[in-house]
Structure formats: structure tokens, C-alpha cells
Design a protein around this motif. Structure first.
Motif, PDB file in Angstrom:
ATOM      1  N   LEU A  80       0.830  -1.203   0.000  1.00 16.56           N
ATOM      2  CA  LEU A  80       0.000   0.000   0.000  1.00 16.56           C
ATOM      3  C   LEU A  80       0.867   1.257   0.000  1.00 16.56           C
ATOM      4  O   LEU A  80       0.519   2.259  -0.630  1.00 16.56           O
ATOM      5  CB  LEU A  80      -0.918  -0.005   1.223  1.00 16.56           C
ATOM      6  N   ASN A  81       2.002   1.195   0.683  1.00 14.98           N
ATOM      7  CA  ASN A  81       2.876   2.357   0.774  1.00 14.98           C
ATOM      8  C   ASN A  81       3.588   2.644  -0.545  1.00 14.98           C
ATOM      9  O   ASN A  81       3.798   3.808  -0.908  1.00 14.98           O
ATOM     10  CB  ASN A  81       3.904   2.134   1.885  1.00 14.98           C
ATOM     11  N   ASP A  82       3.968   1.591  -1.277  1.00 11.65           N
ATOM     12  CA  ASP A  82       4.737   1.766  -2.513  1.00 11.65           C
ATOM     13  C   ASP A  82       3.879   1.809  -3.776  1.00 11.65           C
ATOM     14  O   ASP A  82       4.370   2.213  -4.836  1.00 11.65           O
ATOM     15  CB  ASP A  82       5.768   0.637  -2.653  1.00 11.65           C
ATOM     16  N   ALA A  83       2.628   1.371  -3.672  1.00 15.48           N
ATOM     17  CA  ALA A  83       1.785   1.287  -4.876  1.00 15.48           C
ATOM     18  C   ALA A  83       1.494   2.678  -5.438  1.00 15.48           C
ATOM     19  O   ALA A  83       1.226   3.625  -4.697  1.00 15.48           O
ATOM     20  CB  ALA A  83       0.476   0.576  -4.550  1.00 15.48           C
ATOM     21  N   GLU A  84       1.554   2.787  -6.745  1.00 15.67           N
ATOM     22  CA  GLU A  84       1.252   4.057  -7.403  1.00 15.67           C
ATOM     23  C   GLU A  84       0.784   3.804  -8.834  1.00 15.67           C
ATOM     24  O   GLU A  84       1.113   2.785  -9.439  1.00 15.67           O
ATOM     25  CB  GLU A  84       2.469   4.984  -7.397  1.00 15.67           C
ATOM     26  N   ARG A  85      -0.004   4.730  -9.326  1.00 16.46           N
ATOM     27  CA  ARG A  85      -0.468   4.688 -10.715  1.00 16.46           C
ATOM     28  C   ARG A  85       0.315   5.742 -11.496  1.00 16.46           C
ATOM     29  O   ARG A  85       0.289   6.930 -11.148  1.00 16.46           O
ATOM     30  CB  ARG A  85      -1.972   4.971 -10.797  1.00 16.46           C
ATOM     31  N   LYS A  86       1.026   5.311 -12.527  1.00 19.03           N
ATOM     32  CA  LYS A  86       1.853   6.217 -13.307  1.00 19.03           C
ATOM     33  C   LYS A  86       1.104   6.673 -14.554  1.00 19.03           C
ATOM     34  O   LYS A  86       0.726   5.853 -15.382  1.00 19.03           O
ATOM     35  CB  LYS A  86       3.169   5.536 -13.692  1.00 19.03           C
ATOM     36  N   ILE A  87       0.885   7.975 -14.633  1.00 24.06           N
ATOM     37  CA  ILE A  87       0.197   8.567 -15.778  1.00 24.06           C
ATOM     38  C   ILE A  87       1.248   9.004 -16.807  1.00 24.06           C
ATOM     39  O   ILE A  87       2.103   9.842 -16.494  1.00 24.06           O
ATOM     40  CB  ILE A  87      -0.648   9.785 -15.359  1.00 24.06           C
ATOM     41  N   PRO A  88       1.241   8.441 -18.026  1.00 24.36           N
ATOM     42  CA  PRO A  88       2.259   8.809 -19.030  1.00 24.36           C
ATOM     43  C   PRO A  88       2.091  10.248 -19.509  1.00 24.36           C
ATOM     44  O   PRO A  88       0.974  10.738 -19.674  1.00 24.36           O
ATOM     45  CB  PRO A  88       2.013   7.811 -20.156  1.00 24.36           C
ATOM     46  N   VAL A  89       3.212  10.913 -19.717  1.00 27.08           N
ATOM     47  CA  VAL A  89       3.220  12.301 -20.190  1.00 27.08           C
ATOM     48  C   VAL A  89       4.224  12.424 -21.332  1.00 27.08           C
ATOM     49  O   VAL A  89       5.316  11.845 -21.270  1.00 27.08           O
ATOM     50  CB  VAL A  89       3.605  13.283 -19.066  1.00 27.08           C
ATOM     51  N   GLN A  90       3.858  13.141 -22.355  1.00 22.79           N
ATOM     52  CA  GLN A  90       4.766  13.423 -23.465  1.00 22.79           C
ATOM     53  C   GLN A  90       4.919  14.925 -23.616  1.00 22.79           C
ATOM     54  O   GLN A  90       4.009  15.696 -23.289  1.00 22.79           O
ATOM     55  CB  GLN A  90       4.241  12.816 -24.772  1.00 22.79           C
ATOM     56  N   TYR A  91       6.093  15.326 -24.121  1.00 21.11           N
ATOM     57  CA  TYR A  91       6.378  16.746 -24.326  1.00 21.11           C
ATOM     58  C   TYR A  91       6.578  17.019 -25.810  1.00 21.11           C
ATOM     59  O   TYR A  91       7.197  16.222 -26.525  1.00 21.11           O
ATOM     60  CB  TYR A  91       7.617  17.167 -23.537  1.00 21.11           C
ATOM     61  N   ALA A  92       6.038  18.119 -26.259  1.00 18.80           N
ATOM     62  CA  ALA A  92       6.118  18.478 -27.680  1.00 18.80           C
ATOM     63  C   ALA A  92       7.561  18.776 -28.063  1.00 18.80           C
ATOM     64  O   ALA A  92       8.358  19.267 -27.258  1.00 18.80           O
ATOM     65  CB  ALA A  92       5.239  19.688 -27.963  1.00 18.80           C
ATOM     66  N   LYS A  93       7.900  18.480 -29.316  1.00 21.74           N
ATOM     67  CA  LYS A  93       9.245  18.756 -29.807  1.00 21.74           C
ATOM     68  C   LYS A  93       9.439  20.254 -30.007  1.00 21.74           C
ATOM     69  O   LYS A  93       8.518  20.966 -30.404  1.00 21.74           O
ATOM     70  CB  LYS A  93       9.485  18.024 -31.125  1.00 21.74           C
ATOM     71  N   LYS A  94      10.666  20.707 -29.698  1.00 19.62           N
ATOM     72  CA  LYS A  94      10.995  22.113 -29.875  1.00 19.62           C
ATOM     73  C   LYS A  94      12.212  22.232 -30.787  1.00 19.62           C
ATOM     74  O   LYS A  94      13.106  21.382 -30.769  1.00 19.62           O
ATOM     75  CB  LYS A  94      11.299  22.773 -28.521  1.00 19.62           C
ATOM     76  N   LEU A  95      12.238  23.307 -31.566  1.00 18.38           N
ATOM     77  CA  LEU A  95      13.342  23.538 -32.495  1.00 18.38           C
ATOM     78  C   LEU A  95      14.420  24.348 -31.790  1.00 18.38           C
ATOM     79  O   LEU A  95      14.211  25.487 -31.397  1.00 18.38           O
ATOM     80  CB  LEU A  95      12.844  24.282 -33.733  1.00 18.38           C
ATOM     81  N   GLN A  96      15.592  23.728 -31.620  1.00 19.06           N
ATOM     82  CA  GLN A  96      16.741  24.409 -31.044  1.00 19.06           C
ATOM     83  C   GLN A  96      17.852  24.396 -32.088  1.00 19.06           C
ATOM     84  O   GLN A  96      18.468  23.365 -32.352  1.00 19.06           O
ATOM     85  CB  GLN A  96      17.206  23.719 -29.755  1.00 19.06           C
ATOM     86  N   GLY A  97      18.107  25.583 -32.656  1.00 21.42           N
ATOM     87  CA  GLY A  97      19.075  25.638 -33.750  1.00 21.42           C
ATOM     88  C   GLY A  97      18.502  24.936 -34.967  1.00 21.42           C
ATOM     89  O   GLY A  97      17.452  25.311 -35.494  1.00 21.42           O
ATOM     90  N   ARG A  98      19.187  23.891 -35.405  1.00 19.93           N
ATOM     91  CA  ARG A  98      18.726  23.118 -36.549  1.00 19.93           C
ATOM     92  C   ARG A  98      18.198  21.742 -36.128  1.00 19.93           C
ATOM     93  O   ARG A  98      17.965  20.896 -36.992  1.00 19.93           O
ATOM     94  CB  ARG A  98      19.870  22.934 -37.547  1.00 19.93           C
ATOM     95  N   ARG A  99      18.049  21.551 -34.829  1.00 18.81           N
ATOM     96  CA  ARG A  99      17.641  20.226 -34.352  1.00 18.81           C
ATOM     97  C   ARG A  99      16.309  20.293 -33.617  1.00 18.81           C
ATOM     98  O   ARG A  99      15.997  21.287 -32.948  1.00 18.81           O
ATOM     99  CB  ARG A  99      18.707  19.649 -33.413  1.00 18.81           C
ATOM    100  N   LEU A 100      15.547  19.234 -33.753  1.00 15.46           N
ATOM    101  CA  LEU A 100      14.307  19.074 -32.980  1.00 15.46           C
ATOM    102  C   LEU A 100      14.629  18.279 -31.720  1.00 15.46           C
ATOM    103  O   LEU A 100      15.158  17.164 -31.787  1.00 15.46           O
ATOM    104  CB  LEU A 100      13.247  18.335 -33.799  1.00 15.46           C
ATOM    105  N   VAL A 101      14.332  18.865 -30.593  1.00 18.69           N
ATOM    106  CA  VAL A 101      14.580  18.181 -29.319  1.00 18.69           C
ATOM    107  C   VAL A 101      13.262  18.083 -28.557  1.00 18.69           C
ATOM    108  O   VAL A 101      12.315  18.824 -28.802  1.00 18.69           O
ATOM    109  CB  VAL A 101      15.625  18.933 -28.476  1.00 18.69           C
TER     110      VAL A 101
END
Length: 439
Positions: free
Chosen positions: A233-254
Motif C-alpha cells: 500500500l505504501n509503494d503502490a502508485e499509478r503512473k500517468i504517461p506524459v509526453q512533451y512536444a518537440k521544440k526547435l533548437q538551432g537546426r535540431r528538434l529536441v
């Protein structure tokens, strides 16, 4: 866990912190032997045993490590500090100024800490005065100079509670783990040898070897199962997935890296049990200290509130109080989660950082989704809490197996041990990183 402790003792800095913590705990145990002046020891012991047999002071006795039973200067323990912390936490939600302090960094937290200390002293003073008046009404004070002894009792109990608060803060600063939690844990653990002796006397003594083995295995299985349930009960958790949008830094998408929002199943921890039981015990304790021995409706109400009457075969009707107790736990589980977890704030932070939950639109839909998920998770967590809290009460009522390491106490002990070990591991990890950087 044993490997972690073994490796920790090899590191001088962590070893010093562990030794400091152990020395502070030894000071606490010595403090339980210093009795408050002006009380008839034999009469108080008889009065206390009579009340504990009825379940009146059982809840308080679990958290004092025998200090209340012996009426030592540490009899109030750190319960005033815990109550004060809860009050501050609730006031932070209601008072904008306190909420501003909470988000004001280190300086704001210092102000809240000082306020918590002042309220702790005030609560300890009020509780010690109530206890002194109760002892006077019940004829437990030495007859000569009663008022002098009342003042001494108030001063000793208030100072003892403040001293424990100070030790807890020193452990947090110079030792390992959360000092207040560790102080509470050592008091609970100190009662376990006596509880094991009680179990042996009730269920194993005067039986054949075969019966002792069978009964012993049954008791051991129940204890291990309870510990495993608490750990899960102490360690149990529900993990909700999260994604982050790509950003343009210089000539690369990160970006576009995956992350998770961990939602603990037992979000409220042990607080629902403490809230519910405190609400039940308060009128009983006040009535006992005021010397109430009447009959009628109020007397019946106190019997329904007293957990010592639940599951008693001779008076099943009082077990209705357990139903109210369970409903209160459910209510406080949702209430405490609502004031400590803010889905709207999390959704706003995700939106600002360009994060989103797959399949859920940012903003209010994310907040509603988290709120819905939280309702189901809290329900699962509170069901586990109810099982852990009710089982010891059932065994106490049916078999008179009154022990202090069940229910609330077990959750506190296991949670604090796990958190302390994790903190030691994190300190060892930081040290390894430092060594790597130094190289």
C-alpha cells in the motif's frame, strides 16, 4: 535494507548521522523513566489500566511508548506537534497569506515552522492543564499543596512535549530521516516486546507443544501478511504517461521525451485513520478527565465511540460505531487528498512546459482526467487502509488480542523505515556522484 545499512556504516559522514540519531533516541527512552511529580503512582496505574482495558486511552498509549502509562514528563509525546502541523496545513488552504508563505521559498517555510512551534506549545499547555485538572478531579494528586503540583504537572508535560519537538528537529537537521516521524516510530517499536509477551501469555502459554506451534504460525502469518499489505500500500502508485512536444533548437528538434506523473494509491497516508480515531477519542478522553461517570444518552454515545466495545460478543450493537468510523476514514481520505493534491495546478504546469497526457487535451480536460483517476485511486487506497485499521480491532474484540503494532502503528513504522532507508540510499548516491566529479 540490511545491505544498505551495512554499506552506510562504511561511510564516515552517514555513520555519524546514524549514531547521532541513535543517541537522540536513547535520550528519549531515558526521558520516559522520569515521572511527573505530585501523582500517586499506584492509584494512577490502577486508574490507567482500568481505562485502557475499556479502550479509552488505547489510542494515546500507542504513540507514547509507555510514557503515558508511567506518566513521565514525555507523556504528551509529539501529538501536540502533529496536531499543530495538521492545523497549519489546513489553514494554508484557507488563509491566502499562509499560502503565500508556503510558496515563498526558504524564508516562508521558516515562518510556517515558527508558527507551528508556537501552536505546539499552546496545544501542549492546554492539554497539560486539562490533564492536571482531570487528575485532581479523580483524586490522583498528593493531597498536600494540590495547586502546586498542578502547576508542576503543567510545566513538566509542556516542557516534555517541547523537548521532544526540539529533538525531532535536531534529528532532521543532523541525523537521518524525518525526526518527528522517527520519534513517533521509536515509541511504537518500544511497545512491541510487551505486545509479543501479551500474545504469548494469551494464546501460547499453558498449551501443548503442537498447539503452540500451530497458534504461533497463525499469529506469525497474520503479522507478516499485515506488514506485506502495508508495504504494498505504501509503494503502490499509478503512473500517468506524459509526453512533451518537440521544440526547435538551432537546426535540431529536441524533446518529445516520455515522462510520468506518479499518483500514489495511498495518497493521504495514515492521516484518515488519525483524523477519524482522534474525533472518536476526544469526547471519551475529555469525559474521563472531567470525571464523568453518569448514565443516559451521553453514556451510550461514549460506548458507541469506544473501540474497546466493538466486536464484543456480549454487546454487538456498539459495533455500529465501527461503521461510522469507516465512513469517516473514507471522508477524510478524500478530504485530505483534495487539500494536498491540486490537479488543476499540475495541468497548468504541464501546459506551460508543453507537456500533455496522450489522448487528453491540455488544460481543463487534463485536470478533469487527473481528478477522475484520483477518485478511483483514493478509493483503492482507503480500502487498504480500512483492512489494516479494522483487522486489529476485530482481533481485539473477538480474541482480546490488544497489541500496539496493528493498524495505524504498523503503517507508521513501516512507512518511516522505508522512507529512512530511501534517504540513506540517496545520501550514499550523492556521495558517489561527488566522488565521480572529484575524479
Amino acid at each position: 535494507m540490511l545491505t544498505t545499512l551495512k554499506n552506510a556504516f562504511k561511510i564516515r559522514e552517514i555513520r555519524s548521522k546514524i549514531i547521532f540519531t541513535l543517541l537522540m533516541l536513547a535520550v528519549i527512552r531515558l526521558g520516559t523513566l522520569i515521572t511527573v511529580p505530585g501523582i500517586y503512582g499506584d492509584q494512577f496505574s490502577a486508574w490507567f489500566k482500568n481505562l485502557t482495558a475499556g479502550g479509552t486511552f488505547g489510542f494515546m498509549d500507542r504513540f507514547t511508548g509507555g510514557s503515558f502509562e508511567q506518566m513521565s514528563i514525555l507523556a504528551l509525546n509529539i501529538t501536540p506537534y502533529i496536531t499543530s502541523s495538521i492545523i497549519i496545513q489546513l489553514l494554508t488552504i484557507a488563509i491566502p497569506k499562509l499560502e503565500e508563505w508556503q510558496h515563498d521559498g526558504e524564508e516562508g517555510r521558516k515562518k510556517l515552522t515558527n508558527m507551528t512551534r508556537y501552536i505546539t506549545i499552546a496545544l501542549a499547555l492546554v492539554e497539560s492543564i486539562a490533564m492536571a485538572v482531570g487528575f485532581y478531579r479523580n483524586g490522583l494528586l498528593i493531597k498536600s499543596q494540590n495547586w502546586v503540583y498542578c502547576v508542576e504537572i503543567v510545566a513538566a508535560l509542556t516542557a516534555g512535549s517541547a523537548f521532544l519537538m526540539w529533538i525531532g528537529e535536531r534529528i532532521t537537521d543532523y541525523g537521518v530521516g524525518n525526526g518527528i516521524s522517527i520519534v513517533l516510530t521509536i515509541n511504537i517499536v518500544s511497545r512491541m516486546p510487551q505486545d509479543l509477551k501479551t500474545l504469548y501469555t494469551q494464546f501460547l502459554e499453558n498449551h501443548s507443544v503442537v498447539q503452540k506451534v500451530v497458534y504461533g504460525l497463525i499469529i506469525l502469518t497474520i503479522i507478516v501478511a499485515m506488514v506485506v499489505l502495508v508495504v504494498l500500500l505504501n509503494d503502490a502508485e499509478r503512473k500517468i504517461p506524459v509526453q512533451y512536444a518537440k521544440k526547435l533548437q538551432g537546426r535540431r528538434l529536441v524533446g518529445s521525451s516520455g515522462a510520468e506523473i506518479p499518483l500514489k494509491v495511498n495518497t493521504a497516508g495514515v492521516m484518515p485513520i488519525i483524523f477519524a480515531m482522534s474525533l472518536f477519542q476526544f469526547p471519551i478522553i475529555v469525559s474521563q478527565l472531567l470525571g464523568y461517570k453518569g448514565t443516559g444518552i451521553w453514556s451510550e454515545v461514549l460506548k458507541y465511540l469506544n473501540e474497546g466495545n466493538w466486536f464484543q460478543t456480549s454487546q454487538w450493537k456498539y459495533s455500529i460505531g465501527l461503521v461510522v468510523y469507516i465512513l469517516l476514514m473514507i471522508f477524510f481520505a478524500y478530504f485530505y487528498t483534495d487539500i494536498t493534491f491540486n490537479p488543476l495546478e499540475i495541468a497548468d504546469n504541464l501546459k506551460k512546459q508543453g507537456g500533455f497526457i496522450p489522448g487528453i487535451r491540455p488544460g481543463k480536460p487534463t485536470s478533469d482526467y487527473l481528478q477522475t483517476m484520483l477518485k478511483y485511486i483514493v478509493l483503492i487506497g482507503v480500502c487498504g487502509l480500512i483492512i489494516i485499521a479494522v483487522l486489529p480491532i476485530v482481533f481485539n474484540g473477538l480474541f482480546n488480542a490488544n497489541v500496539s503494532f496493528g493498524g495505524t502503528s504498523l503503517i507508521i513504522v513501516v512507512s518511516v523505515i522505508l522512507e529512512t532507508v530511501k534517504q540513506i540510499e540517496s545520501q550514499m548516491l550523492v556521495r558517489n556522484y561527488k566522488g565521480f566529479l572529484d575524479d
